[in-house]
Write an enzyme that holds these catalytic residues in place. Structure first.
Site, PDB file in Angstrom:
ATOM      1  N   GLU A 168      22.453  16.625   5.294  1.00 20.67           N
ATOM      2  CA  GLU A 168      21.477  15.650   4.132  1.00 20.67           C
ATOM      3  C   GLU A 168      21.123  16.789   2.831  1.00 20.67           C
ATOM      4  OE1 GLU A 168      18.429  13.943   6.527  1.00 20.67           O
ATOM      5  OE2 GLU A 168      19.951  12.503   7.320  1.00 20.67           O
ATOM      6  N   GLU A 377      24.971  10.272  12.153  1.00 21.90           N
ATOM      7  CA  GLU A 377      23.595   9.932  12.662  1.00 21.90           C
ATOM      8  C   GLU A 377      23.290   8.443  12.311  1.00 21.90           C
ATOM      9  OE1 GLU A 377      20.390  12.462  11.430  1.00 21.90           O
ATOM     10  OE2 GLU A 377      21.738  14.260  11.253  1.00 21.90           O
TER      11      GLU A 377
HETATM   12  C1  BG6 Z   1      17.630  13.131   9.543  1.00 12.32           C
HETATM   13  C2  BG6 Z   1      18.160  14.423  10.041  1.00 12.32           C
HETATM   14  O1  BG6 Z   1      17.010  13.268   8.368  1.00 12.32           O
HETATM   15  O2  BG6 Z   1      17.030  12.258  10.256  1.00 12.32           O
HETATM   16  C3  BG6 Z   1      17.448  14.950  11.343  1.00 12.32           C
HETATM   17  O3  BG6 Z   1      19.312  14.951   9.750  1.00 12.32           O
HETATM   18  C4  BG6 Z   1      16.273  14.083  11.702  1.00 12.32           C
HETATM   19  O4  BG6 Z   1      17.415  16.403  11.725  1.00 12.32           O
HETATM   20  C5  BG6 Z   1      16.355  12.734  11.340  1.00 12.32           C
HETATM   21  O5  BG6 Z   1      15.542  14.573  12.914  1.00 12.32           O
HETATM   22  C6  BG6 Z   1      15.244  11.803  11.795  1.00 12.32           C
HETATM   23  O6  BG6 Z   1      14.392  11.788  11.033  1.00 12.32           O
HETATM   24  P1  BG6 Z   1      12.638  12.283  11.588  1.00 12.32           P
HETATM   25  O7  BG6 Z   1      12.164  12.477  10.172  1.00 12.32           O
HETATM   26  O8  BG6 Z   1      12.428  10.852  12.104  1.00 12.32           O
HETATM   27  O9  BG6 Z   1      12.889  13.182  12.783  1.00 12.32           O
END
Ligand code: BG6
Length: 477
Positions: A168, A377
């Site tokens: 990201e 993800e």
């Molecule tokens: C992504 C990242 O942005 O989303 C993760 O790669 C992150 O590291 C995940 O934890 C979820 O986002 P958040 O802000 O809800 O933790």
């Protein structure tokens, strides 16, 4: 679902994490400091001052965690390597104990037939490189990042096949240099685009090294893609959406795939006097470092409308508490603004819930870039409660993931080549800015912002749901 194509036989059902969010042991066995170690100590930066010093203690409990992954049937586990565990100063001397930790983790995964997928950089820059030359703002980092990646390729690539170069880039660059909500907490668009260009070059350099070094396997970036929809067919709203597509998505993915900045987005930066300086040789390097796959992190879509010249602007303020409805409209005056989508429900943190948006992402990437895709993800952040008998009934998460997996299957049926799908996350972990209360895992970790407790692991209902999905290769969706 009778018209849907089956998932490919070797489909990589997986789950993901990142070093700072799970490992803990932040100063153990020779690990150097990362930029997050001090940043989390600044008042008001993270929810209740939460940090990853202990996190969920994966560093000491990785065997227990991997055994749970094996019990669930994971085909792949995506994790990141902490640069400052391998090179405490970011360059120079190698910390053997750091290499050993990841080597043991890889062996443990392989022992159960789980394919390791390594993210080389997930935001935890060695503090020394920040102090020495300003981190991503100096071209010196291109060589240091490449040298670091080479150590990983040389030590691990005989045992594994999937590499994510950078996680990201769009998120850590925008939060770090425009919204001041990630380290180094800068608020300066010109510096942001300059640093971003250097990250592009570093990413390209590592990709090129991997390919020219003839290491086995595949490499690609993970891009945070929130596809943009126009609020309606008002032509001004459609142009605003084009502005968002260009400056939020194609601005990065066109560089990865074609080594070029989208003309319209770049022109806008030039007009504003904030375009990066491009030196001789830069564009040639970018053009000769095509990834093998596009990694996509998908959580939500966004909806866009026109924004007048005196309209709303961007800010680092967001809903970090989980109190629904706290998000204010943001945008770029004269260009676009993000608005609520009247058709979609949201999470407690005001993120839209939109499985079809994932199909949109996959379709757009396939059409524009013609690369295989790994969903690196996807998941739901929620408050989970440990109930009687240590059960967690995370039905919202099951519904979210089930519908998103179906959207992946629809995209595959449409003709998109999808190699794998990683949920975020396997165990609960630290959410960078939202503390431990925003949970994502299949495995509940008994800790909160203030108390580490015993960090006991409990399988949630979603653990068994995903076990069935994997065992049936998607037939139970
Ligand atoms: C992504 C990242 O942005 O989303 C993760 O790669 C992150 O590291 C995940 O934890 C979820 O986002 P958040 O802000 O809800 O933790």
């Amino acid at each position: 679902h009778k018209e849907l194509t089956d998932f490919p036989k070797d489909f990589l059902w997986g789950s993901a994490s990142a070093a700072y969010q799970v490992e803990g042991a932040y100063q153990q066995d020779g690990k150097g400091k990362s930029v997050w170690d001090d940043f989390v100590k600044l008042p008001g930066k993270t929810f209740k001052g939460s940090n990853g010093e202990v996190a969920v203690d994966h560093y000491h409990r990785y065997k227990e965690d991997v055994a749970l992954m094996a019990e669930q049937g994971l085909k792949t586990y995506r994790f990141s390597i902490a640069w400052s565990r391998i090179l405490p100063e970011g360059r120079g001397e190698i910390n053997q104990k750091g290499l050993d930790f990841y080597s043991n983790l890889i062996d443990e995964l392989l022992r159960y037939g789980i394919e390791p997928m390594v993210t080389i950089y997930h935001w935890d820059l060695p503090q020394n490189l920040q102090d020495l030359y300003g981190g991503w703002e100096s071209r010196e980092i291109i060589k240091d990042f490449t040298d670091y990646a080479k150590i990983l390729f040389d030590n691990f690539s005989d045992r594994m096949k999937y590499w994510v170069s950078i996680n990201e880039q769009n998120v850590f660059i925008m939060h770090g240099y425009m919204l001041a909500s990630h380290p180094p907490a800068v608020n300066d668009p010109k510096r942001m685009y300059a640093a971003n260009h250097i990250v592009n070059l570093a990413n390209a350099s590592v990709t090129k090294l991997f390919k020219e070094g003839n290491y086995q396997g595949m490499i690609g970036p993970s891009f945070a893609y929130a596809p943009a929809y126009a609020l309606d067919c008002l032509p001004e709203n459609v142009i605003a959406t084009e502005n968002v597509n260009d400056s939020f998505a194609y601005f990065w993915m066109d560089i990865y795939r074609y080594g070029r900045y989208p003309k319209v987005a770049f022109r806008a930066l030039e007009k504003a006097g904030i375009a990066p300086i491009i030196e001789e040789g830069d564009m040639a390097l970018l053009a000769h470092s095509t990834p093998d796959f596009m990694g996509v992190n998908y959580y939500q879509s966004m909806t866009v409308a026109a924004n007048p010249l005196d309209g709303v602007s961007m800010s680092g303020e967001a809903n970090y508490s989980g109190e629904k409805g706290k998000t204010k409209e943001q945008g770029m005056p004269g260009m676009y603004k993000m608005v609520a989508n009247p058709h979609l429900e949201t999470t407690n943190w005001d993120w839209t819930i939109d499985p079809t948006g994932l199909r949109v992402c996959l379709r757009r990437i396939s059409s524009r870039y013609d690369l295989p895709i790994i969903i690196t993800e996807n998941g739901l952040g929620d408050f989970d409660t440990l109930e009687e008998n240590n059960e967690v009934h995370d039905e919202n998460r099951i519904a979210y993931l089930n519908n998103h997996c179906l959207a992946v299957q629809e995209a595959i049926s449409d003709g998109v080549e999808v190699l794998g799908y990683c949920t975020w996350s396997f165990t609960d972990l630290l959410s960078w800015l939202n503390g431990y209360q925003k949970r994502y895992g299949f495995v509940y970790i008994d800790r909160n912002e203030v108390e580490e407790k015993e960090l006991t692991r409990y399988k949630k209902a979603s653990f068994y749901w995903y076990q069935n999905v994997i065992n049936s290769n998607g037939q139970t969706l």
